[in-house]
Design a protein around this motif. Structure first.
Motif, PDB file in Angstrom:
ATOM      1  N   THR A  86       0.656   1.763  -4.023  1.00 14.74           N
ATOM      2  CA  THR A  86      -0.510   2.640  -4.121  1.00 14.74           C
ATOM      3  C   THR A  86      -0.119   4.099  -3.903  1.00 14.74           C
ATOM      4  O   THR A  86      -0.481   4.968  -4.688  1.00 14.74           O
ATOM      5  CB  THR A  86      -1.581   2.235  -3.089  1.00 14.74           C
ATOM      6  OG1 THR A  86      -1.880   0.856  -3.291  1.00 14.74           O
ATOM      7  CG2 THR A  86      -2.842   3.050  -3.265  1.00 14.74           C
ATOM      8  N   LEU A  87       0.643   4.349  -2.822  1.00 16.48           N
ATOM      9  CA  LEU A  87       0.978   5.732  -2.523  1.00 16.48           C
ATOM     10  C   LEU A  87       2.259   6.188  -3.207  1.00 16.48           C
ATOM     11  O   LEU A  87       2.450   7.370  -3.449  1.00 16.48           O
ATOM     12  CB  LEU A  87       1.124   5.929  -1.006  1.00 16.48           C
ATOM     13  CG  LEU A  87      -0.130   5.737  -0.169  1.00 16.48           C
ATOM     14  CD1 LEU A  87       0.185   5.986   1.297  1.00 16.48           C
ATOM     15  CD2 LEU A  87      -1.227   6.687  -0.632  1.00 16.48           C
ATOM     16  N   GLY A  88       3.180   5.256  -3.489  1.00 16.20           N
ATOM     17  CA  GLY A  88       4.440   5.658  -4.097  1.00 16.20           C
ATOM     18  C   GLY A  88       5.417   6.283  -3.113  1.00 16.20           C
ATOM     19  O   GLY A  88       6.237   7.119  -3.473  1.00 16.20           O
ATOM     20  N   VAL A  89       5.349   5.862  -1.834  1.00 17.83           N
ATOM     21  CA  VAL A  89       6.300   6.340  -0.830  1.00 17.83           C
ATOM     22  C   VAL A  89       7.697   5.816  -1.188  1.00 17.83           C
ATOM     23  O   VAL A  89       7.833   4.744  -1.775  1.00 17.83           O
ATOM     24  CB  VAL A  89       5.881   5.804   0.569  1.00 17.83           C
ATOM     25  CG1 VAL A  89       6.978   6.005   1.596  1.00 17.83           C
ATOM     26  CG2 VAL A  89       4.595   6.457   1.022  1.00 17.83           C
ATOM     27  N   ASN A  90       8.709   6.592  -0.851  1.00 13.84           N
ATOM     28  CA  ASN A  90      10.094   6.161  -1.049  1.00 13.84           C
ATOM     29  C   ASN A  90      10.308   4.750  -0.494  1.00 13.84           C
ATOM     30  O   ASN A  90      10.016   4.472   0.663  1.00 13.84           O
ATOM     31  CB  ASN A  90      11.000   7.160  -0.332  1.00 13.84           C
ATOM     32  CG  ASN A  90      12.448   6.780  -0.393  1.00 13.84           C
ATOM     33  OD1 ASN A  90      12.853   5.735   0.077  1.00 13.84           O
ATOM     34  ND2 ASN A  90      13.232   7.630  -1.007  1.00 13.84           N
ATOM     35  N   PHE A 147       0.838  -1.203   0.000  1.00 14.75           N
ATOM     36  CA  PHE A 147       0.000   0.000   0.000  1.00 14.75           C
ATOM     37  C   PHE A 147       0.873   1.254   0.000  1.00 14.75           C
ATOM     38  O   PHE A 147       0.657   2.183  -0.771  1.00 14.75           O
ATOM     39  CB  PHE A 147      -0.928   0.000   1.219  1.00 14.75           C
ATOM     40  CG  PHE A 147      -1.739   1.260   1.352  1.00 14.75           C
ATOM     41  CD1 PHE A 147      -2.790   1.504   0.489  1.00 14.75           C
ATOM     42  CD2 PHE A 147      -1.418   2.200   2.321  1.00 14.75           C
ATOM     43  CE1 PHE A 147      -3.519   2.677   0.587  1.00 14.75           C
ATOM     44  CE2 PHE A 147      -2.144   3.377   2.430  1.00 14.75           C
ATOM     45  CZ  PHE A 147      -3.208   3.618   1.561  1.00 14.75           C
ATOM     46  N   LEU A 148       1.909   1.244   0.868  1.00 14.30           N
ATOM     47  CA  LEU A 148       2.769   2.429   0.964  1.00 14.30           C
ATOM     48  C   LEU A 148       3.536   2.675  -0.324  1.00 14.30           C
ATOM     49  O   LEU A 148       3.604   3.797  -0.822  1.00 14.30           O
ATOM     50  CB  LEU A 148       3.759   2.264   2.127  1.00 14.30           C
ATOM     51  CG  LEU A 148       3.173   2.351   3.533  1.00 14.30           C
ATOM     52  CD1 LEU A 148       4.211   1.953   4.568  1.00 14.30           C
ATOM     53  CD2 LEU A 148       2.698   3.769   3.810  1.00 14.30           C
TER      54      LEU A 148
END
Lengths: 300, 354
Positions: free
Chosen positions: A84-88, A80-81
């Motif tokens: 979906t979100l594209g967090v580093n 998800f991180l």
């Protein structure tokens, strides 16, 4: 001498089991273009939840299932991180590791060690098919006889493997070709996390039979290195795992020799890590990273 | 109906703070569950963790003391990440720094403090930089990912410490595996009389200021940021990408190593295997929560110092695990990085497939 060699090979297979599982899991994940630095934490959390469940229910199998569920849950959070979100990915992975470790240590304290105890189970025993080499845990047999060929088939022959490689090399093109990038990456991360969880559970439910602080002890990081050392090829990855495990099993035997009693055991303990770094330095130049390594995909 | 994230064209001013607050609330709720499970009252646990350290002089100064190593590792990680060099080895570099510092500390008997103190700081800095050198060279010369090599060097550093403490550096009086107390002339002076707050904090603040000034205001810092934002473009523009990465990696390692010196010479006054409780890893959280800003890292380090001291007093008072502090920190990291990304997007509900 032959006996010692057999002992070393037998021990190497045991040591290599969690490493091979975690590294194969990382390979599947990275092939989809995602680096999962949560590997150390997923192993740690699964090792703990596995043994905690086994101790509470009295069933090692239930423990293993709980460990796999933990791995899947951690994988979903990570997916998800990062997807979906594209967090580093570095930050999300390391954060997941720290989260799993601090959660497991807190839960371990609450459930087991508050009154000075320690969680332990009667672990799985090795099956002996004759000689030290063939005296192995069922998970070790399953890893090398079933999971390794299955993973090879998954990555090289199956439709899912093709999709995973496609979204890892060029997600834009894969998307145009009708492949659901998000779903494929979620699947790869989930499969990878299950492998890592199995590796962690092996340590507490078979190899050790108890849980202590820092039980994974950097095995997840070694698995990461093995993937690069193996250049994302299963054969080379296993060769790397074998090298690390042979050095590790070798140093365990060396420590038993009287002439090595003066050598600080820490030097021997550091040897396998050094072997991996040297291996990377020798073979790791110009490694073929997946094309979309570390790159989140967003449709425009 | 399926959710999809679409980039926002405009952002109302309140969205950022609101999402950070939401992240904090999620962190509180998750931590509350664990605290309840441990049999503690979450509200009073949070009061111990976040408020009570600030209510007494002792709690406050102990919090600053706990924050000191994080100021160094936070700055070390922030400067490396700014350049796009993923140094996850601040832990090992700090440990290498403690080795160098201890070596000076136990061998510098008759030096005056005016020489001893700079010497012990320098030793930690050099050892930290040296520990960062191998991964940096492997990255810049051979293109080998620094994440894995810096990570793997962390356990090796700890093993070296353990080897030294079980061997040549074993305590000569007690025989325990911790080093002798370092010479008085190399111990850092206390800068807040009556407390344990030492010169290391002031040095850490100076390091933060220097980093802020260099990265933000100097030409070299501009290069560093350019390399971090887009190494390809920086190379085309003729910037020395490899050299910038190498120097940044060494500076980052040096700062972490200095943090090691600060711990040995400022607080512990001897080397133990528990000299670092994961300061290098926590440094990654600190720098990330600060969005890689140096002044922000200082603030987050201080907050984490409060949480560390607070979680120990909560642990003592309520019989909950002291590791709850680390749990709070890691959950805060995950929720805040999620919030920082979410604030840039809005959720669009779409019909049909994909």
């Amino acid at each position: 001498m032959i006996e010692v060699t057999q002992e070393i090979i037998g021990a190497s297979l045991r040591i290599a089991t969690p490493l091979a599982l975690a590294a194969l899991g990382e390979l599947v994940t990275e092939k989809s273009g995602v680096l999962n630095l949560g590997v150390e934490g997923i192993m740690y959390g699964s090792a703990f939840v596995g043994i905690a469940t086994a101790a509470q229910t009295g069933s090692l199998t239930t423990g293993l299932i709980a460990a796999l569920v933990t791995g899947a849950a951690a994988g979903l959070i990570f997916a998800f991180l990062t997807v979906t979100l594209g967090v580093n990915q570095h930050v999300a992975g390391l954060g997941l590791t720290l989260f799993m470790i601090s959660f497991s240590n807190s839960a371990n304290r609450i459930m087991f060690t508050a009154d000075g105890g320690q969680v332990s189970v009667d672990p799985w025993r090795p099956f002996n098919f004759g000689g030290p080499i063939f005296s192995q845990y069922w998970i070790t047999y399953a890893t090398f006889l079933i999971i390794v060929p299955l993973t090879w088939w998954l990555m090289r022959r199956s439709g899912l493997g093709l999709k995973i490689r496609a979204v890892g090399e060029n997600p834009e093109a894969a998307d145009v070709a009708g492949i659901n990038v998000t779903k494929t990456r979620y699947t790869a991360i989930l499969i990878g996390s299950l492998y890592m969880a199995a590796g962690g559970a092996f340590i507490t439910l078979a190899f050790v039979g108890s849980f202590t602080i820092n039980i994974i002890n950097g095995r997840g990081w070694v698995a990461l290195a093995l993937v690069i050392f193996g250049r994302w090829k299963i054969g080379r990855l296993l060769a790397g795992a074998a090298l690390f495990s042979l050095v590790n099993a070798g140093q365990l035997q060396l420590r038993l020799l009287p002439s090595f009693s003066d050598v600080p055991f820490e030097i021997l303990l550091a040897l396998p890590y050094l072997a991996v770094i040297v291996g990377l330095a020798v073979s790791g130049r110009n490694v073929p990273y997946p094309g979309a390594y570390l790159k989140p995909y967003k449709r425009h | 109906m399926k959710p999809r994230f679409a980039l926002r064209s405009s952002m109302p001013w309140w969205r950022g703070p609101a999402l950070i607050a939401a992240a904090a609330i999620v962190t509180f709720l998750l931590s509350a569950i664990v605290i309840r499970w441990a049999g503690g009252d979450p509200i009073s646990a949070f009061r111990y963790m976040f408020i009570s350290p600030l209510q007494t002089k002792f709690g406050f100064t102990e919090s600053i003391l706990s924050a000191t190593p994080l100021v160094f590792t936070g700055a070390a990680v922030a400067i490396a990440f700014r350049a796009g060099y993923w140094n996850i080895g601040a832990e090992g570099q700090l440990l290498a720094g403690t080795i160098g510092a201890t070596w000076i500390g136990i061998h510098a008997e008759s030096l005056p403090a005016i020489i001893g103190v700079p010497l012990i700081l320098l030793a930690g800095m050099i050892c930290g930089a040296l520990w960062a050198l191998v991964p940096a060279l492997l990255r810049t010369r051979l293109g080998i990912d620094e994440v894995v090599t810096t990570l793997l060097l962390n356990p090796i550093a700890l093993l070296i410490i353990s080897g030294l403490l079980n061997g040549p550096w074993r305590n000569s009086e007690t025989g325990f595996p911790d080093s002798d107390v370092i010479s008085k002339s190399t111990q850092l002076p206390i800068i807040w009389p009556g407390t344990r707050v030492h010169l290391g904090l002031a040095i850490g603040v100076v390091i933060i200021a220097l980093c802020w000034w260099y990265v933000g205001k100097m030409a070299g810092g501009l290069k560093l940021r350019a390399v971090g934002m887009s190494p390809g473009a920086a190379r085309i523009a003729g910037l020395p990408v490899e050299r910038t990465l190498l120097i940044t990696a060494l500076v980052s390692g040096g700062i972490a190593g200095l943090g090691g010196s600060s711990e040995v010479a400022g607080v512990a006054h001897q080397l133990t295997t528990g000299i670092s409780s994961g300061f290098g890893y926590t440094g990654v959280i600190v720098a990330t929560l600060a969005a890689l800003s140096f002044i922000g890292s200082l603030c987050i380090a201080l907050l984490f110092g409060v949480i560390t001291v607070g979680s120990f007093s909560a642990s003592r008072a309520l019989q909950i695990p002291s590791t709850i502090g680390e749990f709070v920190q890691s959950v805060l990291l995950l929720t805040v990085v999620a919030a920082l990304v979410i604030q840039k997007y809005r959720v669009v509900w779409t019909r049909g497939k994909k």
